[in-house]
Design an enzyme around this catalytic site. Sequence first.
Site, PDB file in Angstrom:
ATOM      1  N   LYS A  52      -5.448  -5.014  -6.915  1.00  0.00           N
ATOM      2  CA  LYS A  52      -5.915  -4.444  -5.647  1.00  0.00           C
ATOM      3  C   LYS A  52      -7.436  -4.345  -5.645  1.00  0.00           C
ATOM      4  O   LYS A  52      -8.091  -4.644  -4.647  1.00  0.00           O
ATOM      5  CB  LYS A  52      -5.265  -3.061  -5.416  1.00  0.00           C
ATOM      6  CG  LYS A  52      -3.792  -3.185  -5.051  1.00  0.00           C
ATOM      7  CD  LYS A  52      -3.031  -1.875  -5.092  1.00  0.00           C
ATOM      8  CE  LYS A  52      -1.542  -2.129  -4.848  1.00  0.00           C
ATOM      9  NZ  LYS A  52      -0.706  -0.936  -4.966  1.00  0.00           N
ATOM     10  N   GLN A  96      -1.405   5.077  -6.603  1.00  0.00           N
ATOM     11  CA  GLN A  96      -0.465   4.101  -7.166  1.00  0.00           C
ATOM     12  C   GLN A  96       0.821   4.794  -7.628  1.00  0.00           C
ATOM     13  O   GLN A  96       0.765   5.782  -8.367  1.00  0.00           O
ATOM     14  CB  GLN A  96      -1.130   3.350  -8.338  1.00  0.00           C
ATOM     15  CG  GLN A  96      -0.280   2.260  -8.941  1.00  0.00           C
ATOM     16  CD  GLN A  96       0.034   1.121  -7.957  1.00  0.00           C
ATOM     17  OE1 GLN A  96      -0.837   0.659  -7.224  1.00  0.00           O
ATOM     18  NE2 GLN A  96       1.287   0.704  -7.923  1.00  0.00           N
ATOM     19  N   ASP A 119      -1.287   2.872   2.701  1.00  0.00           N
ATOM     20  CA  ASP A 119       0.048   2.416   2.290  1.00  0.00           C
ATOM     21  C   ASP A 119       1.077   2.608   3.402  1.00  0.00           C
ATOM     22  O   ASP A 119       2.181   2.075   3.328  1.00  0.00           O
ATOM     23  CB  ASP A 119       0.523   3.203   1.048  1.00  0.00           C
ATOM     24  CG  ASP A 119       0.259   2.438  -0.245  1.00  0.00           C
ATOM     25  OD1 ASP A 119       0.210   1.182  -0.183  1.00  0.00           O
ATOM     26  OD2 ASP A 119       0.107   3.078  -1.298  1.00  0.00           O
TER      27      ASP A 119
END
Length: 285
Positions: A52, A96, A119
Amino acid sequence: MAKIIDGKAIAAQVKEEVRQKVAQLAEQGVSVCLAVVQVGSDPASSVYVRNKKKACEAVGIKSLSYELPEETTQAELLALVDDLNARADVNGILVQLPLPKGLNEEEILDRISPLKDVDGFHPQNVGCLSVGKPGFVSCTPAGVIQLLKRSGIAIDGQECVVIGRSNIVGKPMGMLLLQENGTVTVTHSHTKDLKEVTKRADILVVAIGKPRMITAEYVKEGATVIDVGIHRGGDGKLCGDVDFDSVEPVAGAITPVPGGVGPMTIAMLMHNCLTSVALQKKISV
Ligand code: NDP
């Protein structure tokens, strides 16, 4: 022979578009910044986080990295999220998953500002998706829609079957296909006679978390099969939830693993970073 949907190439297109928009914003004095938080050192998470950050660098998005020890407490993590929520220079926040045992994931994710929730997991964004309001959409299902559209596969009026109803893949996938005027069925572990349902699908999206479970018997001749699954076998090789060798001769189009949905997830995360700037600054990007 099925058409192979090249997720790597389509992800590269999306990232190039993001790169150009980030450059345009930079010319207007607007920067884009993503904060990436990892707790502990789970090896798979470390790979995802690294990828990422690399993607951010490639498209010109600044990334801030927070690597916290395994022993981090709920209160410490919440305090970091609060701090990042308050910072004007941080546009997107990504924590994460999975978090180490003992941390309450739901509470952490719900604490991320809905305007920085790249997200797309915050209930407010899930609600926006279901009523068709602007907001963040979970990256993997958003990536599947891009794969279909950019491969010229029509969704409108098609029978779409999703296997899996998780909050991050199956449910938002169903909502997005519905938004595109598909006729949508979402299946799960309580579905009776799964094969009977999946064989109706013109578009079959598989997010079941079981290596190579979906074989040709589940697939209608000529269907488009999108494999969201990702598993590393004992031989170190990656495979999906679909048995590619069995399904490929029957399908009209299919995504490979690796090189299908996986690259799209990160590309859509980059896209969502642009969305974060648009939502926060009330501009269109
Ligand atoms: P979950 O384990 O959260 O969900 C799996 C879903 O499959 C559940 O809804 C479950 O039903 C359903 N299911 C399980 N067994 C069966 C069965 N025998 N018949 C019908 N339905 C079944 O997984 P995720 O949604 O998080 O992920 C799915 C897959 O996608 C995984 O392989 C994951 O690694 C991968 N993934 C890949 C990403 C990428 O970027 N490529 C991103 C995210 C995930 P029930 O709800 O009833 O338990």
